[in-house]
Design a protein around this motif. Structure first.
Motif, PDB file in Angstrom:
ATOM      1  N   ARG A 116      55.760 -15.043 125.814  1.00  0.00           N
ATOM      2  CA  ARG A 116      55.557 -14.138 126.689  1.00  0.00           C
ATOM      3  C   ARG A 116      56.615 -12.997 126.151  1.00  0.00           C
ATOM      4  O   ARG A 116      56.449 -11.763 125.860  1.00  0.00           O
ATOM      5  N   SER A 138      51.126 -21.415 124.489  1.00  0.00           N
ATOM      6  CA  SER A 138      51.673 -20.118 125.173  1.00  0.00           C
ATOM      7  C   SER A 138      52.309 -20.363 126.332  1.00  0.00           C
ATOM      8  O   SER A 138      51.846 -21.497 127.228  1.00  0.00           O
ATOM      9  N   ASP A 139      53.141 -19.818 126.823  1.00  0.00           N
ATOM     10  CA  ASP A 139      53.626 -19.700 128.267  1.00  0.00           C
ATOM     11  C   ASP A 139      53.409 -18.688 129.165  1.00  0.00           C
ATOM     12  O   ASP A 139      53.737 -18.317 130.339  1.00  0.00           O
ATOM     13  N   GLU A 140      52.165 -18.063 128.790  1.00  0.00           N
ATOM     14  CA  GLU A 140      51.507 -16.955 129.411  1.00  0.00           C
ATOM     15  C   GLU A 140      50.128 -17.316 129.096  1.00  0.00           C
ATOM     16  O   GLU A 140      49.536 -17.683 128.165  1.00  0.00           O
TER      17      GLU A 140
END
Length: 171
Positions: A116, A138-140
């Motif tokens: 992100r 991903s962190d989102e």
């Protein structure tokens, strides 16, 4: 290529190495023999001045091997960087899976790492639509045409690789 392989791609500083390190631990815990290739776009030296092997290479040896009871290192001079396929064929016969960091423009199956706080555009789903993209870690949450894996859950990434790449090639 007949060896299961996945390349992790992302802009520098995104956390590819950190994720790969944790995924390797998770894969090893599952009994997978893992090889790794790091693509370095810059020049690097694996050996250091004053060491015998350095002296051999700088005297003109085209190939130098440094070996001990537990480790082997190979220094091989070449005019151009070998492709990942050439490296895998030459050096990774004894593993079940090869994980690659880099080679973002290769045809290798890929997992893109996305944060992100990083670059908003994806490499493989931006201006260039890479058909070899398997997933994005991903962190989102993202809305994509490939699975989105939790960047902070390396066990999930490892399980995806086992099911999609290792077992997928055996099927």
């Amino acid at each position: 290529m007949h060896k299961p392989v996945v390349s992790f791609v992302a802009p520098s500083g995104t956390g590819k190495t950190t994720l790969l390190e944790k995924v390797i631990v998770a894969l090893k815990a599952r009994g997978v023999r893992v090889g790794a290739i790091k693509h370095d776009a810059h020049r690097f030296e694996i050996d250091h001045p004053g060491k015998d092997s350095y002296r051999f290479t700088h005297a003109g040896a085209d190939t130098t091997v440094i070996t001990s009871s537990e480790t082997l290192a190979l220094v091989k001079r070449h005019a151009a960087s070998p492709s990942p396929e050439e490296l895998i064929a030459a050096y990774f016969e004894d593993v079940d899976l090869v994980l690659v960091e880099g080679f973002k423009r290769s045809t290798l199956p890929k997992i893109e790492v996305h944060r992100r706080a990083g670059e908003a555009k994806l490499i493989c789903r931006g201006e260039y639509h890479d058909p070899a993209l398997l997933a994005v870690a991903s962190d989102e949450p993202l809305q994509l045409d490939v699975p989105v894996l939790d960047l902070n859950n390396p066990a999930q990434v490892a399980e995806f690789i086992i099911k999609r790449v290792v077992q997928g090639m055996a099927a």
